[in-house]
Each structure stands twice: as C-alpha cells, then as structure tokens.
Design an enzyme around this catalytic site. Structure first.
Site, PDB file in Angstrom:
ATOM      1  N   ASN A   9       1.092  77.280 -13.598  1.00 12.82           N
ATOM      2  CA  ASN A   9       1.199  77.525 -12.248  1.00 12.82           C
ATOM      3  C   ASN A   9       2.500  77.188 -11.943  1.00 12.82           C
ATOM      4  O   ASN A   9       3.005  75.939 -11.929  1.00 12.82           O
ATOM      5  CB  ASN A   9       0.279  76.630 -11.360  1.00 12.82           C
ATOM      6  N   TRP A  10       3.530  78.004 -11.839  1.00 11.23           N
ATOM      7  CA  TRP A  10       5.032  77.888 -11.655  1.00 11.23           C
ATOM      8  C   TRP A  10       5.202  77.029 -10.214  1.00 11.23           C
ATOM      9  O   TRP A  10       6.256  76.549 -10.343  1.00 11.23           O
ATOM     10  CB  TRP A  10       5.983  78.848 -12.070  1.00 11.23           C
ATOM     11  N   LYS A  11       4.235  77.299  -9.301  1.00  7.36           N
ATOM     12  CA  LYS A  11       4.714  77.072  -8.011  1.00  7.36           C
ATOM     13  C   LYS A  11       6.150  77.553  -7.520  1.00  7.36           C
ATOM     14  O   LYS A  11       6.319  78.707  -8.110  1.00  7.36           O
ATOM     15  CB  LYS A  11       4.698  75.396  -7.870  1.00  7.36           C
ATOM     16  N   HIS A  98      -5.349  76.569  -3.430  1.00  6.42           N
ATOM     17  CA  HIS A  98      -4.722  75.377  -4.095  1.00  6.42           C
ATOM     18  C   HIS A  98      -4.337  74.291  -3.304  1.00  6.42           C
ATOM     19  O   HIS A  98      -4.329  74.806  -1.933  1.00  6.42           O
ATOM     20  CB  HIS A  98      -3.215  75.845  -4.465  1.00  6.42           C
ATOM     21  N   GLU A 100      -1.994  72.677  -2.111  1.00  7.55           N
ATOM     22  CA  GLU A 100      -0.801  72.535  -1.522  1.00  7.55           C
ATOM     23  C   GLU A 100      -1.038  73.619  -0.480  1.00  7.55           C
ATOM     24  O   GLU A 100      -0.052  73.533   0.655  1.00  7.55           O
ATOM     25  CB  GLU A 100       0.006  72.825  -2.611  1.00  7.55           C
ATOM     26  N   GLU A 169      -9.131  70.578  -9.345  1.00  5.91           N
ATOM     27  CA  GLU A 169      -7.769  69.690  -9.279  1.00  5.91           C
ATOM     28  C   GLU A 169      -7.780  68.648  -8.475  1.00  5.91           C
ATOM     29  O   GLU A 169      -7.661  68.832  -7.320  1.00  5.91           O
ATOM     30  CB  GLU A 169      -6.584  70.808  -8.780  1.00  5.91           C
ATOM     31  N   GLY A 175       0.714  66.762  -9.984  1.00  8.61           N
ATOM     32  CA  GLY A 175       2.152  66.261  -9.755  1.00  8.61           C
ATOM     33  C   GLY A 175       2.642  64.738  -9.833  1.00  8.61           C
ATOM     34  O   GLY A 175       3.640  64.315  -9.786  1.00  8.61           O
ATOM     35  N   SER A 213      -1.777  66.866 -13.673  1.00 10.82           N
ATOM     36  CA  SER A 213      -1.039  66.448 -14.740  1.00 10.82           C
ATOM     37  C   SER A 213      -1.452  66.566 -16.095  1.00 10.82           C
ATOM     38  O   SER A 213      -1.389  65.815 -16.970  1.00 10.82           O
ATOM     39  CB  SER A 213      -0.958  64.836 -14.244  1.00 10.82           C
ATOM     40  N   GLY A 234       0.975  72.667 -13.942  1.00 14.84           N
ATOM     41  CA  GLY A 234       2.037  72.873 -13.115  1.00 14.84           C
ATOM     42  C   GLY A 234       3.110  72.563 -13.816  1.00 14.84           C
ATOM     43  O   GLY A 234       3.654  73.384 -14.739  1.00 14.84           O
ATOM     44  N   GLY A 235       3.564  71.328 -13.665  1.00 17.08           N
ATOM     45  CA  GLY A 235       4.883  70.838 -14.446  1.00 17.08           C
ATOM     46  C   GLY A 235       5.242  71.226 -15.761  1.00 17.08           C
ATOM     47  O   GLY A 235       6.189  71.760 -16.117  1.00 17.08           O
TER      48      GLY A 235
HETATM   49  P1  PGA Z   1       0.612  69.633 -12.200  1.00 10.85           P
HETATM   50  O1  PGA Z   1       0.091  70.726 -11.276  1.00 10.85           O
HETATM   51  O2  PGA Z   1       0.316  70.026 -13.641  1.00 10.85           O
HETATM   52  O3  PGA Z   1       2.101  69.506 -11.929  1.00 10.85           O
HETATM   53  O4  PGA Z   1       0.044  68.113 -11.717  1.00 10.85           O
HETATM   54  C1  PGA Z   1      -1.085  71.439 -11.346  1.00 10.85           C
HETATM   55  C2  PGA Z   1      -1.287  72.514 -10.239  1.00 10.85           C
HETATM   56  O5  PGA Z   1      -0.951  71.882  -8.952  1.00 10.85           O
HETATM   57  O6  PGA Z   1      -1.759  73.367 -10.521  1.00 10.85           O
END
Ligand code: PGA
Length: 252
Positions: A9-11, A98, A100, A169, A175, A213, A234-235
């Site tokens: 998930n590149w966001k 998600h 967010e 999640e 994050g 994470s 994500g990251g």
């Molecule tokens: P993260 O994000 O791996 O950076 O914690 C995961 C996500 O929000 O899909």
C-alpha cells in the site's frame, strides 16, 4: 494451503521516477525471492499512476491495486474515481475502508459496504480493512469493533463474502513501528475467520491479511500464524529489498 497474498500500500507516496525505480527493483528480485515457490503479490498505487504502474508491471505477475474506489457509479462527483475507471487500467484489487479513510475522510461502515459492492460489481477484489484504535483495544472492545466492521460487508447483493479480501489493521500499529504480536494478530484473525465461517462455507478461501508495521524482520513470524494469509504493507513496500524480503517470507 492457499497462497499468501502480499500487497503493498504505497499510500500518497511516489512519483514517475520513484515508481519506476521501485517497480524495477521489485521485478529484478522477484524470482529470487520466490525461489520457485508461489506467493500472490500486488501493489496498490495512487490513482494517477495506475496506467504507469500497469505498464511497469507488465508480465511480472504482480497485480495492480488501487487504494480507494468511489461509492458512486458515475456522474457529478468531482474528484472521485469509479470502479469502472479502475477496471479500465486492469486494476485487480482496491483497498476499501482503510483506517486513514475512515479517520480523515469520515468513511462509515455504510460507505465501506457501498464501496465494496461497487468494486465487486466491476470485477475488482476489494481489500476491506478493519481494525481497532488503541483506545478501543485498551477498553477491551477489539473484538466488538472488528466484528461490527466486518458485519457491514458480510451480506453482499449478488456476491459471496468469499470474494473479498479482509485486512486486519490495528490502527495503533499503522506506521508506528508497533506491530501486533503474532499471538495478538492471530487471535483477531481467528475471530474474523469464525465470523466468515458463520456466513459462508467458503470462509477458508478468504485471505485475511495482517497490516500494521509489518516488515522484513517480523513478517515470517506473523505469516506463520494459521489464520494470517498475507500482509498489507505500507512503509516497507516502498523499498524493494524490504518488500522482497516480505514476499520471500510469504512464499510457499
Ligand atoms: P504500515 O501501513 O505498514 O506503514 O504500518 C500499513 C497500512 O496502513 O496499510
């Protein structure tokens, strides 16, 4: 055993140049990471880059995903991107709900349910995200929250719940570098699996991903849990070496 699914998930990250480097890096190391084994891999990219990344992925076997889809079919919805538009770019997956989006864009369980329907109707597999906040976990409400979020999408018009991917999640792990322990994650995944089993005989087919994470160091232990069928990353999906390490941990 079904294949694991590792989805990046590149966001809101990337650029034409950075995407090229990232996808080329992943492609270059993919065969070595898989070592002849199998793992489904996807990258969920910002909408403006769908066409570019579709071209970069080519015949690599890595699937293309979006990070959201409109709840509306078409028309006067400025700024929205419809499921049919995503489909035009051979988008295989769309992240829906998600945390967010729930947190910063006011998405409710109802919105998430409508978006899930829109994706399925267009032939796109929704990756439906559920997860509790830290306050909810501390109040002992984790199970209640994730069950409510999954219940919103469990009765789908004309589709079986087994057609979706679920991503657990925990909001406090996203994050933050704080990962749920394998035991904590497995406990919630088992709750979700039981809820799916009550709804469909095909519950074992559903991929339940863990996200929050997940990284090169902790992926193997998380992915070894019986109900963790992959990861939403994500990251660590922004660096080819990290993403490839997670794919290696998921290959079976
Ligand atoms: P993260 O994000 O791996 O950076 O914690 C995961 C996500 O929000 O899909």
């Amino acid at each position: 055993m079904k294949r694991k699914l590792i989805a990046g998930n590149w966001k809101m990250n990337g650029s034409l140049a950075a995407n090229t480097q990232l996808v080329q890096g992943v492609r270059a190391g993919l065969a070595q990471a898989l070592e002849g084994k199998a793992c489904d891999v996807a990258v969920c990219v910002p909408a403006p880059y769908l066409a570019q990344v579709a071209g970069l992925l080519g015949d690599s076997g890595v699937a293309l995903g979006a990070q959201d889809v409109s709840a509306h079919e078409q028309g006067a919805y400025t700024g929205e991107v419809s499921a049919a538009m995503l489909r035009d770019f051979a988008t295989r997956y769309a992240i829906v709900g998600h945390s967010e989006r729930r947190q910063y864009h006011g998405e409710t369980d109802d919105t998430v349910a409508t978006k899930t329907q829109r994706a399925l109707a267009a032939g796109i597999t929704p990756i439906v995200c559920v997860g509790e906040t830290l306050a909810e976990r501390d109040a002992g409400r984790t199970e209640e929250v994730v069950k409510r979020q999954l219940a919103a999408v469990i009765h789908l018009n004309g589709h079986c719940i087994s057609e979706i991917v679920v991503a657990y999640e925990p909001v406090w792990a996203i994050g933050t570098g704080k990962t749920a322990t394998p035991e904590q994650a497995q406990a919630v995944h088992a709750v979700l699996r039981a809820q799916l089993k009550a709804a469909t005989e095909h519950a074992d087919r559903v991929h339940i991903l863990y996200g929050g994470s997940m990284n090169a160091a902790n992926a193997a232990e998380l992915l070894a849990q019986p109900d963790i069928d992959g990861g939403l990353i994500g990251g660590a999906a922004l660096k080819p070496t990290d993403f490839l390490s997670i794919i290696r941990a998921g290959a079976r």
